[in-house]
Write an enzyme that holds these catalytic residues in place. Structure first.
Site, mmCIF file in Angstrom:
data_model
loop_
_atom_site.group_PDB
_atom_site.id
_atom_site.type_symbol
_atom_site.label_atom_id
_atom_site.label_comp_id
_atom_site.label_asym_id
_atom_site.label_seq_id
_atom_site.Cartn_x
_atom_site.Cartn_y
_atom_site.Cartn_z
ATOM 1 N N CYS A 36 0.800 -1.231 0.000
ATOM 2 C CA CYS A 36 0.000 0.000 0.000
ATOM 3 C C CYS A 36 0.830 1.276 0.000
ATOM 4 O O CYS A 36 0.748 2.086 -0.918
ATOM 5 C CB CYS A 36 -0.935 0.052 1.207
ATOM 6 S SG CYS A 36 -1.648 -1.498 1.727
ATOM 7 N N ASP A 271 -3.644 0.002 -5.891
ATOM 8 C CA ASP A 271 -2.260 0.192 -5.438
ATOM 9 C C ASP A 271 -1.460 -1.106 -5.415
ATOM 10 O O ASP A 271 -0.240 -1.066 -5.289
ATOM 11 C CB ASP A 271 -2.189 0.906 -4.075
ATOM 12 C CG ASP A 271 -3.027 0.233 -3.007
ATOM 13 O OD1 ASP A 271 -3.704 -0.781 -3.301
ATOM 14 O OD2 ASP A 271 -3.032 0.721 -1.865
#
Length: 496
Positions: A36, A271
């Protein structure tokens, strides 16, 4: 021109109809780091991790740290859009995993570049969370009708579109945590996809032989409870995305009602990828394989013909340069490593494109043992379920991912005592089962090693030089490092 960036995962029916079928689908879109915080930092800065220095999801790993705020945040593409291009900017959702940490200014910190700021404190949640509303804490509970985060983000976004200025262009970034854990679907979707289970590809529930030790430590075959766990997670992830699908439909309809749809670019991406049982790793990301580094990327907007697919190799470091390019900003004034996708979006013919890019990751792990799995020893982390560890301090690697007319190849080196190498020919082996490091042509191996060293030390324009299989590539074997100790030190230095 105006923009809307949406970040999440699996494409769904409304999203497909409203974005993919009305625009372009990039079938080879990747992230340079499958986690992330490093990945989101790459989106915001247009830089590889070795240049923005966010290496994992911790404050120590530079995730939303004071250093990040001082050195990188003022030069993100939204900051340039607002300061240099006159855009009104809107952020709603998950920013960086450690955003709101007390040691980094708490939720009072609003990064430069945002006119309207509705950011989630810390990591993904669906209920019982705190938002920073332009620097003021707003707490939410667990009442679906007013607190379910995906719907809250949708409503805030619709309000922005309703009340924003019509005299300035706008940029929106909506970052739904869905489908991130804890995978809490909206109540009306808890019964959806009852017959769905995680894909059973040829690399599902098999031993990762000839791979890095972290992959080899996974228990094969997986226990029935592990398989049940990952199937449940997969199903819930899909369920959480139904609310994201609703969000997209509402936003597209609102843009249409406002008469703004035809001059708005909409980007849909994520992501990172996620694995569910590949090589017997139950659930997580952080690995170098396609299932973790490949993401969806759909774009619709002015000048983009409908229902297209594009096979070019694109990365999330390209999003910032693309949006700035559309806004008319001179990309030579930035330090970004990525390339503008605008020629690809417009269908231009006369330009050269990359044939490779860099993947890099610095493993997490700590000195203490996992208390639930004391036999595993120090240095490992995320050991669940069944004491299968998803990360370790020496799960630190860098790869060149190459896609050209002649080769679909991945070359990776680990920063560990054995300088472990993995190489995959994805034309013959799309699920990356066979590591061909010991059998591939030595000259290709040397060229890939050299190219990896170049990319690991690249910055800006030097990240866009010709790849190994480009006609313009120049290889001088005299420049090769003969000493692998030098190689390992390069790894550790790049992340300082």
């Amino acid at each position: 021109d105006t923009f809307l960036v949406l970040s999440f995962q699996t494409p769904l029916k409304k999203t497909n109809a409203l974005i993919a079928q009305m625009g372009i689908t990039f079938v080879n879109a990747y992230v340079p780091s499958a986690l992330c915080c490093p990945s989101r930092a790459s989106i915001l800065t247009g830089k590889y991790p070795h240049n923005h220095h966010v290496v994992n999801n911790t404050l120590e790993g530079n995730c939303s740290s004071k250093l990040w705020q001082k050195i990188q945040e003022p030069y993100t593409f939204p900051a340039l859009l607002k300061a240099m291009c006159g855009y009104q900017t809107f952020f709603a959702g998950k920013y960086l995993n450690e955003y709101g940490a007390e040691d980094a200014g708490g939720v009072g910190h609003v990064p430069p570049g945002w006119s309207f700021w509705y950011a989630l404190e810390k990591n993904s949640k669906y209920y019982n969370y705190t938002l920073s509303v332009n620097g003021k804490a707003r707490r939410h509970g667990e009442n679906y009708s007013v607190d379910y985060l995906t719907d809250v983000l949708a409503n805030m976004s619709l309000d922005f579109l309703e009340y924003k200025s019509n005299f300035e262009p706008f940029f929106m970034m909506i970052a739904t945590p869905a489908p991130h854990s804890p995978w809490t679907p909206a109540p009306q979707y808890t019964k959806s996809f009852q017959n769905v289970s995680a894909p059973r590809n040829s690399n599902f529930n098999i031993h990762g032989k000839n791979k890095h030790w972290l992959i080899r430590q996974a228990k094969t075959p997986m226990t029935n409870s592990s398989i049940q766990f990952l199937d449940d997670a997969y199903r819930k992830r899909w369920q959480t995305l139904l609310s994201v699908d609703d969000l997209i439909e509402k936003l597209v309809k609102k843009l249409e009602v406002n008469g703004e749809l035809d001059n708005t670019y909409i980007f849909y991406t994520s992501d990172n990828g996620f694995h569910t049982g590949q090589f017997s790793l139950p659930i997580d990301k952080r690995q170098l394989y396609e299932f973790d580094i490949k993401v969806p990327l759909l774009v619709r907007g002015p000048g983009i013909k409908p229902n297209q697919t594009n096979k070019m190799l694109v990365a999330n470091i390209d999003l910032g340069p693309t949006i700035l390019d559309i806004a008319g900003y001179d990309l030579n004034k930035t330090q970004m490593d990525g390339m503008s996708l605008l020629p690809l979006l417009r269908g231009d013919k006369n330009f050269t494109w990359r044939s490779d890019f860099l993947v890099e990751y610095q493993g997490e792990g700590y000195n203490g043992s996992d208390p639930t799995c004391p036999g595993l020893g120090p240095g490992v982390t995320h050991c669940f379920p069944d004491c299968v560890c998803e990360d370790s301090y020496n799960n630190t690697y860098a790869c060149v991912r190459t896609l050209s007319a002649s080769w679909d190849l991945q070359y990776c080196e680990f920063d560990d005592r054995e300088v472990f190498v993995e190489v995959y020919n994805l034309t013959a082996d799309p699920h990356q089962i066979n590591n061909i490091a010991k059998t591939i042509d030595q000259e290709i191996l040397e060229k890939m090693n050299y190219r990896l060293m170049m990319l690991q030390s690249c910055s800006g324009a030097t990240c866009r030089t010709p790849g190994v299989f480009d006609p313009g590539y120049r290889f001088d074997p005299r420049l090769m490092f003969s000493n692998h100790g030098l190689r390992a030190r390069r790894f550790s230095a790049q992340f300082l």
